[in-house]
Scaffold this motif. Sequence first.
Motif, mmCIF file in Angstrom:
data_model
loop_
_atom_site.group_PDB
_atom_site.id
_atom_site.type_symbol
_atom_site.label_atom_id
_atom_site.label_comp_id
_atom_site.label_asym_id
_atom_site.label_seq_id
_atom_site.Cartn_x
_atom_site.Cartn_y
_atom_site.Cartn_z
ATOM 1 N N ALA A 84 22.505 -5.477 -1.003
ATOM 2 C CA ALA A 84 23.422 -6.018 -1.823
ATOM 3 C C ALA A 84 24.714 -6.261 -1.012
ATOM 4 O O ALA A 84 25.005 -5.645 -0.164
ATOM 5 C CB ALA A 84 23.823 -4.889 -2.979
ATOM 6 N N LYS A 85 25.657 -7.084 -1.552
ATOM 7 C CA LYS A 85 26.831 -7.413 -1.100
ATOM 8 C C LYS A 85 27.713 -6.392 -0.977
ATOM 9 O O LYS A 85 28.044 -5.755 -2.105
ATOM 10 C CB LYS A 85 27.392 -8.695 -1.851
ATOM 11 C CG LYS A 85 29.014 -9.403 -1.073
ATOM 12 C CD LYS A 85 29.448 -10.413 -1.944
ATOM 13 C CE LYS A 85 30.336 -9.949 -3.183
ATOM 14 N NZ LYS A 85 31.289 -8.994 -2.827
ATOM 15 N N ASP A 128 20.233 -7.847 -4.580
ATOM 16 C CA ASP A 128 21.149 -7.948 -5.443
ATOM 17 C C ASP A 128 22.148 -9.060 -5.164
ATOM 18 O O ASP A 128 22.359 -9.085 -3.869
ATOM 19 C CB ASP A 128 21.692 -6.584 -5.664
ATOM 20 C CG ASP A 128 22.166 -6.347 -7.328
ATOM 21 O OD1 ASP A 128 22.349 -7.478 -8.067
ATOM 22 O OD2 ASP A 128 22.525 -5.538 -7.639
ATOM 23 N N ASP A 129 22.950 -9.494 -6.024
ATOM 24 C CA ASP A 129 24.177 -10.373 -5.713
ATOM 25 C C ASP A 129 23.519 -11.604 -4.878
ATOM 26 O O ASP A 129 24.296 -12.017 -4.003
ATOM 27 C CB ASP A 129 25.275 -9.690 -4.816
ATOM 28 C CG ASP A 129 25.744 -8.382 -5.671
ATOM 29 O OD1 ASP A 129 26.003 -8.427 -6.699
ATOM 30 O OD2 ASP A 129 25.833 -7.671 -4.753
ATOM 31 N N ASP A 327 35.303 -13.996 -7.554
ATOM 32 C CA ASP A 327 34.076 -13.432 -6.751
ATOM 33 C C ASP A 327 33.714 -13.555 -5.440
ATOM 34 O O ASP A 327 33.107 -13.028 -4.862
ATOM 35 C CB ASP A 327 32.827 -14.013 -7.652
ATOM 36 C CG ASP A 327 32.792 -13.490 -9.290
ATOM 37 O OD1 ASP A 327 33.334 -12.245 -9.392
ATOM 38 O OD2 ASP A 327 32.226 -14.197 -9.948
#
Length: 353
Positions: A84-85, A128-129, A327
């Motif tokens: 994930a980021k 994710d992301d 974002d």
Amino acid sequence: MAWQGVYGHDEVVELFRRALARRRLGGSLLLVGPAGVGKRTFAEKLAQTLLCSQNPPEAMNPCQSCPACRQVAAGTHPDLLVVAKPPEKSDIPLAMLIGEGETRMRAGLVYNLGLRSYMGGWKIGLIDDADFLNEEGANCLLKLLEEPPPRSLLILIGTSPAKQLPTIRSRCQIVRFRPLPTELVATILLERGLAPEAAQANRLAQLAQGSVRRALELAEEELWQFRNTLLERLSRPSIDSLGLASAIDEFVKQAGKEAPPRRARLRNVAAFAAEFYRHVLLRRCAQLEPDDPHLAKYVRQAAAAGPDAERIANCVDRCLLAAEQIDRNAHQETLIAAWIDELARQWNTGAVG
């Protein structure tokens, strides 16, 4: 009855039930839909389904009690690899995918997904992301997507197929998650104790656009107090860009020193502004007003005094662009100043009076 706590996506669950029964599950999935509607929960429950040591995958009924199910729930299963980021980054670092330095191509998700399963079953990678894969990161996944290792599954979670490279989209099965019904969002908030009473749950659900995450972000009372300030300033015949930018910057900083809550607060301010201009455009073009009487008051004022429809539409677009930049971890003060300056330029030019 929700499947494994996944609400509102029965058609998606049935799709996978049929695929597993026929042993036709693809090697790569792209789950897309608004944030906060259950994509990540579904991915984790699908991982449990495949890794459960008690019940077969085609049963779509992970037992929740075997060591494998408990490890998936705890995020410690050796055959479930999650990327994930990081909150402080604007993209998913390449090192998380293929390693770095001396370990390049001998570490990271791509390398580890190709190793033999620790438990002798499935090997699952979850990104994710995925909206925050840069071009280099996306390209390093292509061989994995073209030639997935046996008994492996790569799941990418994003918001829109358009945010992925065509080469990624063409190699994944795209699974779409819809916004949750308003009534369901309110029910989830109450059942999980996320709203103290039905009235507040309903109010948040009506504004959440089908997202439980957004409903939780909107629960902040200070946010609604600032919304009043924002609407009043935006509805004036002329926007004071310096004063409004300063007020927004100060409000965002009051969320604390950590970046995630600041970004969440600024994202909601941008959403409020986009909602306001969208309703001004509807009022100007079709004489339609929002159900919210407080918002409607400011919309009427702005529609009477503001510029033409094209410039109002430009304001909507600029608010949406600001949300994307938030974002992407753009510098906060610079982002706010440029965003509000452009709104003022569009709004003040040609405004009545």
